[in-house]
Design a protein around this motif. Structure first.
Motif, PDB file in Angstrom:
ATOM      1  N   ARG A   1      34.641  44.835  12.029  1.00 21.73           N
ATOM      2  CA  ARG A   1      33.659  44.319  12.980  1.00 21.73           C
ATOM      3  C   ARG A   1      32.908  45.471  13.654  1.00 21.73           C
ATOM      4  NH1 ARG A   1      36.949  41.678  15.770  1.00 21.73           N
ATOM      5  NH2 ARG A   1      37.175  43.114  17.500  1.00 21.73           N
ATOM      6  N   LEU A   2      33.646  46.477  14.102  1.00 23.08           N
ATOM      7  CA  LEU A   2      33.026  47.627  14.763  1.00 23.08           C
ATOM      8  C   LEU A   2      32.125  48.388  13.797  1.00 23.08           C
ATOM      9  CD1 LEU A   2      36.112  48.884  16.790  1.00 23.08           C
ATOM     10  CD2 LEU A   2      34.015  47.903  17.753  1.00 23.08           C
ATOM     11  N   TYR A   3      32.600  48.595  12.593  1.00 26.39           N
ATOM     12  CA  TYR A   3      31.828  49.321  11.584  1.00 26.39           C
ATOM     13  C   TYR A   3      30.543  48.570  11.245  1.00 26.39           C
ATOM     14  CZ  TYR A   3      30.916  52.178   7.457  1.00 26.39           C
ATOM     15  OH  TYR A   3      30.339  53.021   6.536  1.00 26.39           O
ATOM     16  N   ALA A   4      30.670  47.267  11.027  1.00 23.21           N
ATOM     17  CA  ALA A   4      29.505  46.453  10.656  1.00 23.21           C
ATOM     18  C   ALA A   4      28.461  46.405  11.767  1.00 23.21           C
ATOM     19  CB  ALA A   4      29.948  45.043  10.290  1.00 23.21           C
ATOM     20  N   SER A   5      28.911  46.492  13.020  1.00 21.06           N
ATOM     21  CA  SER A   5      27.965  46.421  14.140  1.00 21.06           C
ATOM     22  C   SER A   5      27.424  47.796  14.523  1.00 21.06           C
ATOM     23  CB  SER A   5      28.617  45.742  15.344  1.00 21.06           C
ATOM     24  OG  SER A   5      29.657  46.543  15.863  1.00 21.06           O
ATOM     25  N   GLY A   6      27.783  48.820  13.759  1.00 20.36           N
ATOM     26  CA  GLY A   6      27.246  50.156  14.021  1.00 20.36           C
ATOM     27  C   GLY A   6      27.978  50.923  15.111  1.00 20.36           C
ATOM     28  N   GLN A   7      29.113  50.415  15.541  1.00 23.82           N
ATOM     29  CA  GLN A   7      29.910  51.107  16.560  1.00 23.82           C
ATOM     30  C   GLN A   7      30.889  52.040  15.840  1.00 23.82           C
ATOM     31  OE1 GLN A   7      30.923  47.209  18.440  1.00 23.82           O
ATOM     32  NE2 GLN A   7      30.599  48.381  20.341  1.00 23.82           N
ATOM     33  N   TYR A   8      30.320  53.070  15.239  1.00 26.59           N
ATOM     34  CA  TYR A   8      31.098  53.934  14.354  1.00 26.59           C
ATOM     35  C   TYR A   8      32.145  54.757  15.092  1.00 26.59           C
ATOM     36  CZ  TYR A   8      27.326  52.555  11.277  1.00 26.59           C
ATOM     37  OH  TYR A   8      26.430  51.823  10.558  1.00 26.59           O
ATOM     38  N   LYS A   9      31.817  55.222  16.279  1.00 29.56           N
ATOM     39  CA  LYS A   9      32.792  55.997  17.057  1.00 29.56           C
ATOM     40  C   LYS A   9      34.029  55.144  17.338  1.00 29.56           C
ATOM     41  CE  LYS A   9      33.293  58.427  21.494  1.00 29.56           C
ATOM     42  NZ  LYS A   9      34.272  57.614  22.202  1.00 29.56           N
ATOM     43  N   GLU A  10      33.815  53.921  17.784  1.00 30.06           N
ATOM     44  CA  GLU A  10      34.918  53.015  18.086  1.00 30.06           C
ATOM     45  C   GLU A  10      35.678  52.629  16.816  1.00 30.06           C
ATOM     46  OE1 GLU A  10      31.788  52.718  19.125  1.00 30.06           O
ATOM     47  OE2 GLU A  10      31.910  52.829  21.318  1.00 30.06           O
ATOM     48  N   ALA A  11      34.944  52.454  15.713  1.00 34.77           N
ATOM     49  CA  ALA A  11      35.597  52.139  14.440  1.00 34.77           C
ATOM     50  C   ALA A  11      36.477  53.305  14.003  1.00 34.77           C
ATOM     51  CB  ALA A  11      34.548  51.826  13.370  1.00 34.77           C
ATOM     52  N   ALA A  12      35.987  54.533  14.161  1.00 35.71           N
ATOM     53  CA  ALA A  12      36.762  55.715  13.793  1.00 35.71           C
ATOM     54  C   ALA A  12      38.023  55.817  14.644  1.00 35.71           C
ATOM     55  CB  ALA A  12      35.910  56.974  13.951  1.00 35.71           C
ATOM     56  N   GLU A  13      37.905  55.549  15.932  1.00 39.58           N
ATOM     57  CA  GLU A  13      39.071  55.591  16.819  1.00 39.58           C
ATOM     58  C   GLU A  13      40.078  54.511  16.441  1.00 39.58           C
ATOM     59  OE1 GLU A  13      37.058  55.219  20.578  1.00 39.58           O
ATOM     60  OE2 GLU A  13      36.742  57.388  20.741  1.00 39.58           O
ATOM     61  N   THR A  14      39.583  53.324  16.115  1.00 39.85           N
ATOM     62  CA  THR A  14      40.461  52.228  15.700  1.00 39.85           C
ATOM     63  C   THR A  14      41.226  52.600  14.437  1.00 39.85           C
ATOM     64  OG1 THR A  14      39.014  50.570  16.704  1.00 39.85           O
ATOM     65  CG2 THR A  14      40.506  49.801  14.980  1.00 39.85           C
ATOM     66  N   ALA A  15      40.529  53.189  13.472  1.00 40.76           N
ATOM     67  CA  ALA A  15      41.188  53.592  12.224  1.00 40.76           C
ATOM     68  C   ALA A  15      42.250  54.652  12.488  1.00 40.76           C
ATOM     69  CB  ALA A  15      40.159  54.108  11.227  1.00 40.76           C
ATOM     70  N   ALA A  16      41.918  55.628  13.317  1.00 44.61           N
ATOM     71  CA  ALA A  16      42.850  56.720  13.587  1.00 44.61           C
ATOM     72  C   ALA A  16      44.091  56.240  14.331  1.00 44.61           C
ATOM     73  CB  ALA A  16      42.150  57.817  14.391  1.00 44.61           C
ATOM     74  N   GLU A  17      43.922  55.227  15.167  1.00 49.11           N
ATOM     75  CA  GLU A  17      45.038  54.742  15.979  1.00 49.11           C
ATOM     76  C   GLU A  17      45.711  53.514  15.394  1.00 49.11           C
ATOM     77  OE1 GLU A  17      43.038  54.230  19.722  1.00 49.11           O
ATOM     78  OE2 GLU A  17      43.218  56.358  20.219  1.00 49.11           O
ATOM     79  N   SER A  18      45.402  53.184  14.148  1.00 46.48           N
ATOM     80  CA  SER A  18      45.952  51.978  13.534  1.00 46.48           C
ATOM     81  C   SER A  18      47.471  52.056  13.418  1.00 46.48           C
ATOM     82  CB  SER A  18      45.319  51.741  12.163  1.00 46.48           C
ATOM     83  OG  SER A  18      45.623  52.793  11.273  1.00 46.48           O
ATOM     84  N   PRO A  19      48.158  50.925  13.646  1.00 45.00           N
ATOM     85  CA  PRO A  19      49.620  50.923  13.560  1.00 45.00           C
ATOM     86  C   PRO A  19      50.098  51.308  12.160  1.00 45.00           C
ATOM     87  CG  PRO A  19      48.788  48.798  14.346  1.00 45.00           C
ATOM     88  CD  PRO A  19      47.615  49.633  13.972  1.00 45.00           C
TER      89      PRO A  19
END
Length: 139
Positions: free
Chosen positions: A20-38
């Motif tokens: 969702r973050l990636y598709a909406s162009g929120q790349y910084k937040e998407a990158a943080e989500t990926a890095a902090e994924s369980p």
């Protein structure tokens, strides 16, 4: 809650949040989500390739750097991430950063990393990396 505790069970939700973050162009937040994924579920080559493909917004860091930066703060990079970090840092002629992260135990040994470090003129460090990654042919 599962994300905060790095517990299994939130994989689908975290994957959807990243998409969702990636598709909406929120790349910084998407990158943080990926890095902090369980359980590091989004710490994959595919995710890194997607983050590398994004052109950074003016005045912002490239998403791949955000991703790697969060991971560096949390602990040690895996071999794929270590190679990507080395590629970025060495292309900017900042090999001192890579050397320091290696000494701090933040990057993983692998033959490809040794090759990159050797090409950057750091033969002693390359030798250490080759030994640690069992690349006996390169030693």
């Amino acid at each position: 809650m599962a994300k905060r505790g790095n517990l299994p069970g939130a994989e689908a939700l975290i994957g959807q949040q990243f998409e969702r973050l990636y598709a909406s162009g929120q790349y910084k937040e998407a990158a943080e989500t990926a890095a902090e994924s369980p359980q590091g579920m989004l710490r994959t080559k595919e995710v890194m390739e997607r983050l590398k493909a994004v052109s950074p917004q003016p005045g912002q860091k490239p998403p791949i750097l955000v991703y790697l930066g969060v991971l560096l703060q949390k602990g040690k990079l895996n071999p794929q991430e270590s190679v990507e970090l080395a590629r970025l840092v060495l292309s900017q002629n900042k090999k001192e950063l890579l050397i320091n992260w290696y000494k701090d135990g933040k990057v993983s040994d692998c033959e490809e990393l040794g090759d990159m470090v050797s090409a950057a003129g750091e033969k002693d460090l390359a030798l250490t990396i080759y030994r640690a990654s069992n690349a006996s042919g390169k030693i």
